[in-house]
Design an enzyme around this catalytic site. Structure first.
Site, PDB file in Angstrom:
ATOM      1  CG  ASP A   1      26.963  35.620   1.870  1.00  8.47           C
ATOM      2  OD1 ASP A   1      26.066  35.315   1.204  1.00  8.47           O
ATOM      3  OD2 ASP A   1      27.266  36.385   2.838  1.00  8.47           O
TER       4      ASP A   1
ATOM      5  CG  ASP B   1      20.710  36.805   5.726  1.00 10.88           C
ATOM      6  OD1 ASP B   1      21.145  35.599   5.032  1.00 10.88           O
ATOM      7  OD2 ASP B   1      21.306  37.876   5.692  1.00 10.88           O
TER       8      ASP B   1
END
Length: 527
Positions: A157, A212
């Site tokens: 991430d 996202d």
């Protein structure tokens, strides 16, 4: 903390050099993983921080028994919140002993016993998105931990990244993973920032192209629009990733779920299920395990589908397949049923009086003389596999020609139209001197009208080192170029590969013909 501070300072000092191109990017990834897009499960969309060993084991067992594993889903991936809030005295990450009483290795051993693979999550920053220890400055130690635990996949991430360029941070982990000697699929999750698709192929097996996703049609649609235009950057071992599947979550209808799956498949995206697979409905499992649809995603040619037409929310996508078939998606973005129509010629098919159509969702078969049409429900899709005729003709393809190894574009220096000018690579800018058309006769042309020029092998020569230039189009075989499934572009006359000289990556590096060798400097994409 001191070591991390020094590391971060060093990267910040180096970052301007990297941005200016004076520090060459590292070599292509080449770990042999993800020749087709990866398939698996990730817990985040359905469970958030509530991950545990029990959850991962029960999910793995469900996949083993409910048809997911048999359909090709092989990775069971742990997301954030699996670790404790601090490292041990030796600087190692510590799995939360309450959540993972057998540790990550014990969990991996169980997953492996079912014939599945285990993935894990970390962050290319000082802390994960949920605030647990990140891997920035600890890449070697953490990669060694992952390898020793039997991890097969790393989702990496982008939170708390201290402003260090993404390519620097992600490359550091790439190299640390490679040094372990264990094959670990590397999934870059930097949210589409810093044009990751232009450099991701040399760093990871896939890269997120957007922020996202959420479990709504509008979120899925937005992400589809952002990802569909990036087809030229994807291929075997390196894929655009429009985020995990939301099928089975939220209030999306069955038609919307099938649309998401159809679009992700057509875009050759990783298929990472993000729902509760232990209680998944028959409809959810039916959508996720349709073998005819999955075969399009897993096709060995490794081409991402492209938009053939889009008008008033009615879209046609086409994806060429290894056996010569073409997958076609008719997608209705609108809120009302609509008829969507295309033709065999528009999707790249020609040379037959009749084409066979297989409806990939229903399995029904039909045929057409050329028109491909269906009534498509609101937010729905119809997906066909089209067989027959030839795919060597069809419509031409226009776009930038990307040098995969360098992350640059095939470029006519200074936008000149002077015949005999040798071509180079240059940072992509979308100028007319970087827009090429691969015609149905295998010519590769630049400019238009009276200024049109062809990519030409100098003086009809066929020796390695022959310069590649622009020249008035004449139809000869030294001006014919074949785009191959392995990413190479070969001269029809010579059989040699289009090559970035010396595998250099700097703006202005010349392009020539060279013996094909599989190097990343001989990998190209068009679109």
């Amino acid at each position: 903390m001191l070591a991390l501070t020094v590391w971060t300072a060093l990267l910040l000092l180096l970052s301007p050099l990297i941005a200016l191109g004076t520090a060459a990017p590292a070599a292509a990834l080449g770990n042999g993983l993800a020749p087709t897009p990866q398939m698996g499960f990730n817990d985040w969309n359905a469970y958030g921080c509530n991950v545990s060993e029990a959850l991962i084991k029960s999910t793995a067992l469900a996949m083993h028994n409910n048809g997911m594993q048999a359909a090709g889903y092989s990775y069971v991936n742990i997301d954030d919140c699996w670790l404790t809030s601090s490292r041990d005295s030796g600087g190692h990450l510590v799995p939360d002993p309450v959540k993972f009483p057998d540790g990550i290795k014990g969990t991996a051993d169980y997953v492996h016993s079912l014939g599945l693979k285990l993935g894990i999550y970390e962050d290319a920053g000082t802390a994960t998105c949920a605030g647990y220890p990140g891997s920035l400055g600890h890449e070697t130690t953490d990669a060694q931990s992952f390898a020793s635990w039997g991890v097969d996949y790393l989702k990496y991430d982008n939170c708390n990244n201290t402003g260090v360029p993404a390519q620097t941070r992600y490359t550091a982990m790439r190299d640390a993973l490679a040094a372990t000697g264990r094959p670990i699929l590397f999934s870059l999750c930097n949210w589409g920032q810093e044009n990751v698709w232009t450099w991701g192929a040399g760093v990871g097996n896939s890269w997120r192209t957007t922020g996202d996703i959420s479990a709504s049609f509008s979120s899925m649609l937005s992400i589809f629009h952002s990802n569909v235009g990036l087809a030229s950057y994807a291929g075997p071992g390196h894929w655009n990733d429009p985020d995990m599947l939301e099928i089975g979550n939220g209030s999306m209808t069955d038609a919307e779920n099938r649309s998401e799956f159809s679009l992700w498949v057509e875009m050759a995206a990783p298929l990472i299920a993000g729902t509760n697979l232990t209680t998944a409905s028959a409809s959810t499992l039916s959508t996720l395990t349709n073998s005819r649809v999955i075969a399009v995603d897993q096709d060995s040619l490794g081409r991402q589908g492209t938009m053939v037409s889009s008008s008033n929310g009615l879209d046609v996508l086409a994806k060429p397949l290894a056996n010569g078939d073409v997958s076609v998606v008719l997608f209705n973005e609108t809120g009302s049923t609509a008829t969507i129509t295309t033709t065999a010629a528009a999707i790249g098919k020609s040379g037959a009086s009749s084409y066979a159509l297989t409806d990939l969702w229903s399995g029904s078969a039909s045929s057409t003389s050329g028109t491909i049409s269906a009534s498509v429900p609101a937010h729905g899709t119809v997906m066909y596999r089209v067989a027959g005729g030839s795919t060597s003709g069809g419509t031409s393809v226009t776009g930038e020609v990307h040098a995969v190894g360098a992350g640059k574009c095939l470029d006519v220096p200074n936008s000149t139209t002077t015949a005999g000018t040798q071509l180079e690579i240059w940072s992509c800018g979308g100028g007319s001197n970087q827009i090429w058309t691969h015609s149905t006769s295998n010519q590769l042309t630049v400019y238009s009208g009276g200024s049109q020029m062809c990519l030409d092998a100098y003086d009809n020569r066929t020796a390695p080192g022959t310069k590649v230039e622009i020249w008035p189009c004449n139809g000869q075989t030294n001006q014919q170029w074949q785009f191959n499934a392995n990413g190479t572009v070969t001269g029809v006359q010579s059989g040699l590969c289009l090559d970035v000289t010396g595998a250099a990556t700097a703006d202005g590096t010349l392009v020539e013909l060279w013996t094909c060798n599989g190097g990343s400097n001989q990998q190209w994409t068009l679109g």
